[in-house]
Motif scaffolding. Structure first.
Motif, PDB file in Angstrom:
ATOM      1  N   PHE A   1     -11.833  12.495   1.803  1.00  0.00           N
ATOM      2  CA  PHE A   1     -12.689  12.464   0.616  1.00  0.00           C
ATOM      3  C   PHE A   1     -14.046  11.858   0.963  1.00  0.00           C
ATOM      4  CE2 PHE A   1      -8.513  12.690  -1.447  1.00  0.00           C
ATOM      5  CZ  PHE A   1      -8.750  13.693  -2.363  1.00  0.00           C
ATOM      6  N   LYS A   2     -14.094  11.052   2.048  1.00  0.00           N
ATOM      7  CA  LYS A   2     -15.346  10.433   2.493  1.00  0.00           C
ATOM      8  C   LYS A   2     -15.818  11.006   3.809  1.00  0.00           C
ATOM      9  CE  LYS A   2     -17.191   6.073   4.264  1.00  0.00           C
ATOM     10  NZ  LYS A   2     -16.907   4.661   4.569  1.00  0.00           N
ATOM     11  N   VAL A   3     -14.879  11.277   4.714  1.00  0.00           N
ATOM     12  CA  VAL A   3     -15.205  11.687   6.079  1.00  0.00           C
ATOM     13  C   VAL A   3     -15.139  13.204   6.177  1.00  0.00           C
ATOM     14  CG1 VAL A   3     -14.514  11.526   8.493  1.00  0.00           C
ATOM     15  CG2 VAL A   3     -14.275   9.535   6.995  1.00  0.00           C
ATOM     16  N   LYS A   4     -16.127  13.771   6.806  1.00  0.00           N
ATOM     17  CA  LYS A   4     -16.086  15.206   7.083  1.00  0.00           C
ATOM     18  C   LYS A   4     -15.161  15.445   8.264  1.00  0.00           C
ATOM     19  CE  LYS A   4     -20.754  16.182   5.385  1.00  0.00           C
ATOM     20  NZ  LYS A   4     -22.097  16.698   5.740  1.00  0.00           N
ATOM     21  N   ALA A   5     -14.225  16.366   8.085  1.00  0.00           N
ATOM     22  CA  ALA A   5     -13.181  16.576   9.097  1.00  0.00           C
ATOM     23  C   ALA A   5     -13.758  16.947  10.454  1.00  0.00           C
ATOM     24  CB  ALA A   5     -12.209  17.644   8.617  1.00  0.00           C
ATOM     25  N   ASP A   6     -14.883  17.661  10.484  1.00  0.00           N
ATOM     26  CA  ASP A   6     -15.448  18.095  11.762  1.00  0.00           C
ATOM     27  C   ASP A   6     -16.431  17.090  12.351  1.00  0.00           C
ATOM     28  OD1 ASP A   6     -17.356  18.373   9.831  1.00  0.00           O
ATOM     29  OD2 ASP A   6     -18.012  20.381  10.419  1.00  0.00           O
TER      30      ASP A   6
ATOM     31  N   ASN B   1     -13.159   2.319   8.759  1.00  0.00           N
ATOM     32  CA  ASN B   1     -13.998   1.405   9.545  1.00  0.00           C
ATOM     33  C   ASN B   1     -14.407   2.032  10.870  1.00  0.00           C
ATOM     34  OD1 ASN B   1     -13.879  -0.597   7.609  1.00  0.00           O
ATOM     35  ND2 ASN B   1     -12.163  -1.666   8.548  1.00  0.00           N
ATOM     36  N   ALA B   2     -13.456   2.724  11.510  1.00  0.00           N
ATOM     37  CA  ALA B   2     -13.767   3.381  12.786  1.00  0.00           C
ATOM     38  C   ALA B   2     -14.842   4.443  12.586  1.00  0.00           C
ATOM     39  CB  ALA B   2     -12.504   3.996  13.376  1.00  0.00           C
ATOM     40  N   TYR B   3     -14.748   5.208  11.522  1.00  0.00           N
ATOM     41  CA  TYR B   3     -15.737   6.252  11.243  1.00  0.00           C
ATOM     42  C   TYR B   3     -17.137   5.649  11.074  1.00  0.00           C
ATOM     43  CZ  TYR B   3     -18.294   9.837   8.657  1.00  0.00           C
ATOM     44  OH  TYR B   3     -19.238  10.728   8.241  1.00  0.00           O
ATOM     45  N   ASP B   4     -17.238   4.568  10.276  1.00  0.00           N
ATOM     46  CA  ASP B   4     -18.543   3.936  10.071  1.00  0.00           C
ATOM     47  C   ASP B   4     -19.113   3.380  11.375  1.00  0.00           C
ATOM     48  OD1 ASP B   4     -18.633   4.475   7.359  1.00  0.00           O
ATOM     49  OD2 ASP B   4     -17.625   2.617   6.797  1.00  0.00           O
ATOM     50  N   ALA B   5     -18.242   2.760  12.201  1.00  0.00           N
ATOM     51  CA  ALA B   5     -18.708   2.190  13.476  1.00  0.00           C
ATOM     52  C   ALA B   5     -19.165   3.284  14.430  1.00  0.00           C
ATOM     53  CB  ALA B   5     -17.596   1.361  14.112  1.00  0.00           C
ATOM     54  N   MET B   6     -18.458   4.399  14.457  1.00  0.00           N
ATOM     55  CA  MET B   6     -18.822   5.498  15.367  1.00  0.00           C
ATOM     56  C   MET B   6     -20.092   6.195  14.895  1.00  0.00           C
ATOM     57  SD  MET B   6     -15.091   7.051  16.520  1.00  0.00           S
ATOM     58  CE  MET B   6     -14.543   7.435  14.858  1.00  0.00           C
TER      59      MET B   6
ATOM     60  N   SER C   1      -1.152  11.275   5.857  1.00  0.00           N
ATOM     61  CA  SER C   1      -1.551  11.010   4.474  1.00  0.00           C
ATOM     62  C   SER C   1      -2.837  10.187   4.421  1.00  0.00           C
ATOM     63  CB  SER C   1      -0.416  10.273   3.749  1.00  0.00           C
ATOM     64  OG  SER C   1      -0.784   9.976   2.426  1.00  0.00           O
ATOM     65  N   ALA C   2      -2.959   9.190   5.313  1.00  0.00           N
ATOM     66  CA  ALA C   2      -4.177   8.373   5.355  1.00  0.00           C
ATOM     67  C   ALA C   2      -5.387   9.229   5.744  1.00  0.00           C
ATOM     68  CB  ALA C   2      -4.004   7.220   6.333  1.00  0.00           C
ATOM     69  N   TRP C   3      -5.196  10.156   6.676  1.00  0.00           N
ATOM     70  CA  TRP C   3      -6.298  11.032   7.097  1.00  0.00           C
ATOM     71  C   TRP C   3      -6.731  11.946   5.955  1.00  0.00           C
ATOM     72  CZ3 TRP C   3     -10.384  11.748   9.590  1.00  0.00           C
ATOM     73  CH2 TRP C   3     -10.865  12.997   9.952  1.00  0.00           C
ATOM     74  N   GLU C   4      -5.754  12.407   5.153  1.00  0.00           N
ATOM     75  CA  GLU C   4      -6.097  13.226   3.994  1.00  0.00           C
ATOM     76  C   GLU C   4      -6.924  12.428   2.983  1.00  0.00           C
ATOM     77  OE1 GLU C   4      -2.416  14.660   2.498  1.00  0.00           O
ATOM     78  OE2 GLU C   4      -2.123  16.141   4.099  1.00  0.00           O
ATOM     79  N   MET C   5      -6.540  11.176   2.782  1.00  0.00           N
ATOM     80  CA  MET C   5      -7.323  10.318   1.891  1.00  0.00           C
ATOM     81  C   MET C   5      -8.732  10.104   2.442  1.00  0.00           C
ATOM     82  SD  MET C   5      -4.697   7.290   0.733  1.00  0.00           S
ATOM     83  CE  MET C   5      -6.048   6.365   0.033  1.00  0.00           C
TER      84      MET C   5
END
Length: 533
Positions: free
Chosen positions: A391-396, A428-433, A384-388
Motif C-alpha cells: 500500500f506504500k511501497v511500489k512492488a517494482d 524501515n528497510a524501504y525508507d533506508a534504501m 502477508s506483511a509484504w502485501e500490507m
C-alpha cells in the motif's frame, strides 16, 4: 605608655620615664605568649638563629681576627668591615633581584596559570557536557597558546575513548584519531600511577616503556597528556600539543593542569549526572505519552471496530443482493461487471477482517495477554506483511530475497503482531534504501532486502538485512527509544515502529531483537522467536 611619656617630654615637662618600663613589659608579654601558646616554634627559631650566628662568626670573624692579629688596628679595618656588611646583605639583594627577574621573564606563564585557576573554579556551573568540554578546550588553546587540544571521553559500552572535543590554533594536514583503544599502553600507565606524560621527558627516559609511550604521544602530536579520574576510574584524557612559542611545559604548568583536571573531574561528573537525569526525565515523559496512547488506543479500537463491522455488514449485504439478482445480468458484459463487483465486495470483506485483526493485535499489545497465540508459518506471515507494505511501497521499486527452508518453518505467536513486526522492518528497510538511492546516487544500485530464517533448537532465528543508508554509531543506542526517528522528515516516521517491534518481540513473545549497521552499507536486524512444537 611609652608614647605618652615621649609626648610630654616634648613640652619640657620633667617626668620620670615610666613609659620605657612599659616597652620592656610589652616585649616580655609577647615573648611569654609566643613560648606559652606556641605562636611559633621557638626551638626552631633559636636553632636557625644560632646556626646563622655560628656560620657568620666563622666565615667573617676568622679573616677579621687574622687581620687584627697580624696588622693591628689600621685603615684596613674600614674596607674590611664594609665588605663584611655588604656580604651580609648581599644574599638578600640577590634574592630580591632574582624574584624580580623571574617575575618579568615568566609573567605570561604566571598570567595564564592564574587564569586557569580562576577558570577551574567556575567550571562546576556548566551543566551541558559538550559545552563544558568545549570551554576547557577553548581556555587551554587561547590562554596557554597551545597548537591543539583534544579531549577524549571513555565509553563503557565499547571500552574505548572517543574524541569528544577538539580545538586547533595551528592548522595542518593531520588530525587526531576519532577513537583510542581503552587498553593501549598510555591508558595502562595512567591507571598505574595517574601521573601526566610529558613527551620531552619520555624521549630522555631510560624506562622500558618510555619509547612506546613516546611513539603513542607522537601519533597524537602531543607534548603533554594528562588524565582525569572520576571516582578512581579513568574517564577522560586531555591531549595538549606543543606551545606556539615552543617553550617547554614546566613543573608549575603541570601543577596547574593537575588542579584544572581535579576541578574538571567534578564538573564532568556533575554534567554526566545532569545528562543522565535529563534522559531519565525524558524517558518518564515518553513513558507517560505511551501510556496515554495506550488508553486512547483502547477507546479508538472500539470505535474502529464498530465502523469496520458496519462496512463488513454493508459489503456482505451488497454481495448477497448481487448474487440473488444474478439472473438480471443476461448479457456477457453485465455478467463480467457483476463478477468484478463480487470480487470487489469479497476483497472489501477480507480487508475488513484484516483490519479487525490489526485492531485486535493492537488491543493485545496494549492489554498484554497470552490469548491469540498459535503456530504461524513464517512464509505466510512474510507474504502477508509484504502485501500490507505494498500500500506504500511500489512492488517494482525494491525486491525481497527469501531464504526460507523449503519444508516450511513455524513460530509460536500472534499472527497479526508478528505480521506487524515484519511490516515495520520492511517499511524501515524501504525508507533506508530509498534514502541511500537518493543521496549516494550509485550506478547499478537496486534496493534489496534479504530475509533468512532457520530453526535453532527451540527457537527460530530470522534476519532482515537491507542495503540501505545504515545507522550512525551515535544513533544506535536511541534507535529503540519511543519517538526517536532517523528518517529524513517527521512525516515519514513517528519514532514508534522499532519501539513497538521490541515490545512485541521481547515482552509479548519472550524473544530477542538485535541490530547491526554499517553507515553507507546497510542494516541487519536479528530476531529470535519461539518455535512452534
Amino acid at each position: 605608655m611609652t608614647g605618652i611619656v615621649d609626648y610630654i617630654i616634648k613640652y619640657h615637662l620633667e617626668i620620670y620615664p615610666y613609659g620605657y618600663f612599659s616597652a620592656l613589659l610589652f616585649i616580655g608579654i609577647i615573648a611569654y605568649a609566643i613560648v606559652r601558646y606556641r605562636l611559633m616554634d621557638i626551638t626552631l627559631a633559636f636553632t636557625k638563629l644560632g646556626i646563622l650566628i655560628v656560620v657568620y662568626a666563622l666565615v667573617l670573624g676568622i679573616p677579621l681576627g687574622i687581620g687584627w692579629r697580624m696588622f693591628g688596628f689600621g685603615p684596613w679595618v674600614f674596607p674590611t668591615g664594609a665588605a663584611i656588611l655588604l656580604s651580609t646583605i648581599g644574599p638578600f639583594v640577590y634574592y630580591f633581584f632574582e624574584r624580580e627577574a623571574e617575575a618579568r621573564l615568566l609573567w605570561e606563564q604566571r598570567r595564564y596559570q592564574k587564569t586557569l585557576r580562576q577558570a577551574s573554579a567556575g567550571m562546576g556551573r556548566i551543566r551541558e557536557l559538550d559545552k563544558l568540554l568545549g570551554l576547557i578546550s577553548f581556555i587551554l588553546t587561547r590562554t596557554v597558546k597551545i597548537e591543539h587540544v583534544g579531549i577524549y571521553m571513555f565509553r563503557k559500552d565499547t571500552r574505548t575513548f572517543l574524541l569528544s572535543s577538539m580545538r586547533r590554533i595551528k592548522t595542518g594536514e593531520w588530525s587526531l584519531p576519532f577513537e583510542l583503544p581503552g587498553d593501549m599502553l598510555m591508558m595502562k600507565a595512567f591507571r598505574q600511577d595517574g601521573a601526566p606524560l610529558v613527551y620531552d621527558e619520555l624521549i630522555h627516559s631510560s624506562s622500558e616503556e618510555a619509547p612506546d609511550l613516546a611513539r603513542g604521544m607522537s601519533g597524537l602530536h602531543a607534548a603533554l597528556v594528562f588524565p582525569i579520574f572520576i571516582r578512581s576510574e579513568l574517564m577522560t584524557i586531555v591531549v595538549l600539543g606543543p606551545k606556539i612559542r615552543h617553550t617547554v611545559y614546566t613543573e608549575d604548568d603541570i601543577s596547574v593542569f593537575t588542579i584544572l583536571g581535579n576541578q574538571a573531574a567534578l564538573a564532568i561528573d556533575n554534567a554526566l549526572f545532569y545528562q543522565d537525569m535529563k534522559q531519565t526525565q525524558e524517558q518518564l515523559f515518553k513513558a507517560e505519552k505511551m501510556a496515554t496512547i495506550g488508553i486512547m488506543a483502547d477507546g479508538l479500537s472500539h470505535q474502529i471496530n464498530n465502523r469496520l463491522h458496519a462496512i463488513g455488514f454493508v459489503s456482505g449485504d451488497m454481495e448477497d443482493t448481487l448474487r440473488m439478482k444474478r439472473a438480471l445480468f443476461a448479457s456477457p458484459e453485465l455478467e463480467d461487471i457483476a463478477q468484478e463487483f463480487e470480487r470487489g465486495f469479497r476483497r472489501l470483506e477480507e480487508n475488513v477482517v484484516h483490519g479487525r485483526n490489526i485492531v485486535q493485535g493492537l488491543m493485545k499489545y496494549t492489554r498484554k495477554g497470552e490469548e491469540g497465540e498459535a503456530p504461524c508459518e513464517v512464509a505466510d506471515v512474510l507474504r502477508s506483511a509484504w502485501e500490507m507494505a505494498q500500500f506504500k511501497v511500489k512492488a517494482d521499486s525494491m525486491r525481497i530475497v527469501e531464504d526460507l527452508p523449503p519444508e516450511g518453518l513455524r513460530i509460536r505467536g500472534n499472527f497479526t503482531q508478528i505480521q506487524e513486526v515484519f511490516f515495520n522492518l520492511i517499511d524501515n528497510a524501504y525508507d533506508a534504501m530509498m534514502q541511500r538511492k537518493d543521496e549516494m546516487k550509485e550506478p547499478g544500485f537496486f534496493p534489496t532486502l534479504r530475509v533468512h530464517a532457520q530453526r535453532v533448537e527451540t527457537v527460530v532465528a530470522l534476519t532482515f538485512k537491507d542495503n540501505g543508508i545504515g545507522v550512525k554509531p551515535e544513533d544506535r543506542e536511541k534507535l529503540f527509544t519511543p519517538f526517536f526517528t532517523t528518517k529524513a522528515t517527521s512525516r515519514k516516521g513517528t519514532g514508534l515502529g522499532l519501539y513497538v517491534i521490541r515490545k512485541i518481540v521481547e515482552e509479548n513473545h519472550g524473544g530477542r531483537i538485535e541490530m547491526e549497521s554499517v553507515p553507507g552499507e546497510g542494516t541487519e536486524f536479528r530476531i529470535i522467536l519461539p518455535a512452534a512444537v
